[in-house]
Design a protein around this motif. Structure first.
Motif, PDB file in Angstrom:
ATOM      1  N   GLY A 172      -9.286  -0.945  -9.364  1.00 48.69           N
ATOM      2  CA  GLY A 172      -9.730  -0.606  -8.021  1.00 48.69           C
ATOM      3  C   GLY A 172      -9.763  -1.798  -7.093  1.00 48.69           C
ATOM      4  O   GLY A 172      -9.455  -1.696  -5.894  1.00 48.69           O
ATOM      5  N   CYS A 173     -10.118  -2.973  -7.613  1.00 48.71           N
ATOM      6  CA  CYS A 173     -10.167  -4.185  -6.773  1.00 48.71           C
ATOM      7  C   CYS A 173      -8.773  -4.618  -6.325  1.00 48.71           C
ATOM      8  O   CYS A 173      -8.620  -5.206  -5.243  1.00 48.71           O
ATOM      9  N   ILE A 174      -7.758  -4.337  -7.132  1.00 50.21           N
ATOM     10  CA  ILE A 174      -6.392  -4.743  -6.764  1.00 50.21           C
ATOM     11  C   ILE A 174      -5.985  -4.092  -5.444  1.00 50.21           C
ATOM     12  O   ILE A 174      -5.417  -4.741  -4.558  1.00 50.21           O
ATOM     13  N   PHE A 175      -6.286  -2.814  -5.293  1.00 47.14           N
ATOM     14  CA  PHE A 175      -5.890  -2.121  -4.071  1.00 47.14           C
ATOM     15  C   PHE A 175      -6.730  -2.563  -2.872  1.00 47.14           C
ATOM     16  O   PHE A 175      -6.310  -2.403  -1.734  1.00 47.14           O
ATOM     17  N   MET A 176      -7.898  -3.110  -3.126  1.00 46.85           N
ATOM     18  CA  MET A 176      -8.653  -3.687  -2.019  1.00 46.85           C
ATOM     19  C   MET A 176      -7.924  -4.906  -1.462  1.00 46.85           C
ATOM     20  O   MET A 176      -7.811  -5.084  -0.232  1.00 46.85           O
ATOM     21  N   PHE A 177      -7.393  -5.748  -2.333  1.00 44.84           N
ATOM     22  CA  PHE A 177      -6.622  -6.904  -1.885  1.00 44.84           C
ATOM     23  C   PHE A 177      -5.338  -6.468  -1.183  1.00 44.84           C
ATOM     24  O   PHE A 177      -4.938  -7.064  -0.171  1.00 44.84           O
ATOM     25  N   ILE A 178      -4.683  -5.441  -1.725  1.00 50.24           N
ATOM     26  CA  ILE A 178      -3.439  -4.972  -1.104  1.00 50.24           C
ATOM     27  C   ILE A 178      -3.714  -4.414   0.289  1.00 50.24           C
ATOM     28  O   ILE A 178      -2.976  -4.674   1.247  1.00 50.24           O
ATOM     29  N   THR A 179      -4.787  -3.661   0.437  1.00 46.92           N
ATOM     30  CA  THR A 179      -5.137  -3.107   1.749  1.00 46.92           C
ATOM     31  C   THR A 179      -5.481  -4.205   2.735  1.00 46.92           C
ATOM     32  O   THR A 179      -5.115  -4.148   3.923  1.00 46.92           O
ATOM     33  N   ALA A 180      -6.178  -5.238   2.278  1.00 48.24           N
ATOM     34  CA  ALA A 180      -6.559  -6.336   3.171  1.00 48.24           C
ATOM     35  C   ALA A 180      -5.356  -7.165   3.593  1.00 48.24           C
ATOM     36  O   ALA A 180      -5.335  -7.719   4.705  1.00 48.24           O
ATOM     37  N   ALA A 181      -4.357  -7.268   2.724  1.00 47.10           N
ATOM     38  CA  ALA A 181      -3.206  -8.111   3.033  1.00 47.10           C
ATOM     39  C   ALA A 181      -2.115  -7.364   3.784  1.00 47.10           C
ATOM     40  O   ALA A 181      -1.192  -7.990   4.315  1.00 47.10           O
ATOM     41  N   ALA A 182      -2.185  -6.045   3.842  1.00 46.26           N
ATOM     42  CA  ALA A 182      -1.124  -5.270   4.485  1.00 46.26           C
ATOM     43  C   ALA A 182      -1.234  -5.365   5.996  1.00 46.26           C
ATOM     44  O   ALA A 182      -2.341  -5.370   6.553  1.00 46.26           O
ATOM     45  N   PRO A 183      -0.122  -5.415   6.707  1.00 45.12           N
ATOM     46  CA  PRO A 183      -0.169  -5.367   8.183  1.00 45.12           C
ATOM     47  C   PRO A 183      -0.615  -3.994   8.660  1.00 45.12           C
ATOM     48  O   PRO A 183      -0.373  -2.991   7.983  1.00 45.12           O
ATOM     49  N   PRO A 184      -1.276  -3.927   9.801  1.00 47.79           N
ATOM     50  CA  PRO A 184      -1.824  -2.633  10.244  1.00 47.79           C
ATOM     51  C   PRO A 184      -0.760  -1.562  10.447  1.00 47.79           C
ATOM     52  O   PRO A 184      -1.016  -0.388  10.191  1.00 47.79           O
ATOM     53  N   HIS A 185       0.433  -1.938  10.898  1.00 45.91           N
ATOM     54  CA  HIS A 185       1.456  -0.938  11.168  1.00 45.91           C
ATOM     55  C   HIS A 185       2.201  -0.484   9.921  1.00 45.91           C
ATOM     56  O   HIS A 185       3.040   0.419  10.005  1.00 45.91           O
TER      57      HIS A 185
END
Length: 422
Positions: free
Chosen positions: A275-288
């Protein structure tokens, strides 16, 4: 030949039919002597058989104890909406669910007992009986009693396992005596079950004791018979856990079960990290491109889940083949009179090749675990490069996708407070 003929007083002219009585008498005497010398059947292991009979008693208590009050329970639940013609249908459905779910799972429980042993399956079955019986007494809806009866039947795989245990505790000489006791105990349980169910139901109205004059017993009128049956099951569970000794040394030792518990605990940690991995992916992804980034990550996860089992089993097979090659070459080396690591490689080779062949040969099929451990170490090293918090981006800016908005709000509030003070 002549000596033999004179010894028994016969000649070549003596009819053969005259010696048949003597042969039959000799055969009868030999059969009587053999029957008199036949070994007596060994005694039954009564200490263990009593435990199995106690377990046999639990199932009819559980299945038959609801019969006296099931019709009234269906009426009280209101599932028929006042139609008395439907009471029998719903009551029969509840009564049949126990045996229907038991029939669908008893084979699997019996097969599991061949792998892990009889005792763990018996304990799990008893625990399932007790918990589901208490749940039946606490249920106040028709769906609740249906679920409790289904769980009771699904977890009760003891009916087949108990017969297997009885077969292991007896021999062909005394097996009939042991199996003859099981229907007797079943009949006793089928007699006591309705007595418990009918005699202990509705204690609020029928038992004049202060303990039963509470709202709990008024709202759960059939919990007392279920609790009495569950108490019998709890006693049987304790006796089985303490005194039952499994025949044949089946099952695993405590070390294996401890390792299984450690593995389950590590699985919980793995799920938390997932679950923490996807938190990092969401934080690093550009908004668009947030959806595309998460989709790409999930695609990688799906590919890993598809390739992982195939890779692990393939590595297991390959490393097992290496093990056989090592044993073959080692046997050839011993046949040639060579000792140590020499000859483990077919063509001699250098020291590194010899040590490599020895390591692979000794680990055998466990090479797949070495590979997984190395891969996990690489993943831990890569994960160590991630930031400790998600409040700030890699360049010191606020995080994207709302991760750093809390810090921004706090900063604005501080500036507003300073402005008010000024």
């Amino acid at each position: 030949m002549a000596a033999t003929a004179s010894a028994v007083n016969v000649s070549e002219r003596t009819p053969l039919l005259l010696i048949r009585p003597s042969s039959s008498s000799s055969s009868s005497s030999s059969s009587s002597s053999s029957s008199s010398s036949s070994p007596t059947p060994p005694p039954l292991q009564w200490s263990q058989i009593y435990i199995i009979l106690l377990l046999q008693l639990c199932e009819p208590l559980t299945s038959q104890s609801i019969y006296p009050y099931i019709n009234q329970l269906i009426r009280d639940l209101g599932v028929t909406r006042g139609d008395e013609h439907k009471v029998g249908f719903y009551a029969g459905l509840v009564e049949s669910l126990f045996f229907l779910t038991e029939a669908s799972t008893v084979l699997y429980w019996s097969r599991v007992s061949d792998r892990i042993g009889r005792k763990p399956v018996l304990l799990v079955g008893l625990a399932g009986l007790g918990v589901s019986t208490l749940g039946f007494g606490m249920a106040r809806t028709f769906a609740g009693i249906v679920v409790s009866r289904c769980i009771c039947g699904m977890l009760n795989g003891n009916i087949g396992v108990m017969k297997s245990v009885m077969g292991e505790l007896t021999t062909p000489a005394n097996r009939a005596e042991g199996f003859a006791l099981m229907p007797v105990v079943w009949s006793a349980g089928a007699t006591l079950g309705p007595l418990i169910g009918g005699g202990l139901s509705k204690p609020y109205d029928r038992i004049p004791l202060p303990f039963f004059r509470t709202h709990f017993w008024r709202d759960h009128p059939y919990f007392l018979p279920c609790a009495a049956v569950a108490l019998c099951i709890a006693v049987a569970w304790g006796v089985t856990a303490l005194f039952f000794k499994e025949e044949g040394g089946g099952g695993f030792g405590w070390m294996v079960w401890a390792l299984v518990g450690v593995q389950l605990a590590l699985c919980v940690l793995v799920d938390m990290a997932y679950g923490c991995i996807f938190m990092f992916i969401t934080a690093a992804a550009p908004p668009h491109a947030l959806g595309a980034t998460n989709g790409l990550a999930q695609t990688a996860v799906s590919v890993a889940r598809a390739v992982g089992p195939v890779t692990a089993t393939s590595l297991f097979s390959v490393s097992l083949g290496w093990r056989y090659q090592y044993e073959y070459k080692h046997a050839r080396a011993r046949a040639r009179g060579m000792s140590g690591l020499c000859g483990c490689c077919e063509g001699g080779g250098g020291g590194i090749e010899e040590w490599g062949a020895w390591v692979v040969g000794m680990l055998g099929a466990n090479m797949v675990y070495v590979f997984v451990v190395v891969l996990s170490g690489v993943a831990v090293w890569v994960g160590g490069m991630l930031p400790d918090t998600l409040d700030e981006g890699p360049d010191g800016e606020d995080g994207v996708c709302g991760v750093g908005r809390v810090g921004v709000g706090e900063g604005e509030a501080e500036e507003g407070g300073k402005g008010e003070e000024a």
